[in-house]
Design an enzyme around this catalytic site. Structure first.
Site: not given
Length: 189
Positions: A46, A70, A136, A139, A162, A171
């Site tokens: 990210r 995150k 992004h 990504r 994730h 995806y």
């Protein structure tokens, strides 16, 4: 009610080529941009993870670096030989001598900001005729290419950081849309 599904765009090979061709690795700005592009494209990190990447978190011998994602979760992200060479060149020749801990700095040695990165990518996108260019997008391109090249969903989940595999499965829909194109191009009949 069902939420509408958004289309996730990726970069084509030709677009990636134009982006990299526009980076002049013989200047600070060009070398930094080339290193940023290859790092984003080769790792799928990210923008925030890229900007907070610390010099002491880069393991050139192991072809990996430690990012903080995150929720303040740390993970190791691998990178390939081309990215390694570009990263080594940037760190040894172009990164300013500074007390800043981050890998990517501004010309005055301060850590690069989100706004600066966004402006850099917007200008680059306009220059090469890809107005939708943003961090992004790299990504998304990484994730789809990883799956198209035979990577598995669980590994991709770990690489992208994730929490839930359902996020990663988005995806998979993109790669399934390529199945019919690949079938048409490679059908034995």
């Amino acid at each position: 009610p069902k939420l509408p599904e958004t289309v996730i765009e990726t970069l084509t090979d030709a677009e990636i080529g134009r982006i990299l061709d526009a980076c002049n690795p013989k200047t600070f700005l060009g070398a930094r941009m080339q290193t940023i592009i290859l790092t984003l494209l080769d790792t799928g990190v990210r923008a925030d993870e890229l900007l907070t990447l610390k010099v002491d978190g880069v393991d050139l011998a192991g072809n990996r670096f430690k990012v903080t994602g995150k929720g303040n979760k740390e993970r190791y992200v691998s990178f390939g030989t081309t990215t390694k060479k570009t990263l080594m060149r940037y760190l040894s020749l172009w990164r300013p001598e500074t007390d800043c801990l981050q890998v990517f700095t501004s010309t005055d040695g301060q850590s690069l900001t989100h706004t600066a990165l966004a402006h850099m990518l917007t200008r680059l996108g306009q220059k090469v005729g890809i107005p939708r260019l943003h961090a992004h997008l790299f990504r998304h391109t990484f994730a789809v290419r990883f799956l198209m090249n035979g990577g598995d969903l669980v590994t991709l989940k770990l690489l992208l950081g994730h929490r839930d595999i359902s996020t990663t499965q988005l995806y998979l829909k993109l790669t399934q849309s390529n199945v019919s194109a690949q079938y048409s191009a490679n059908s034995p009949v």
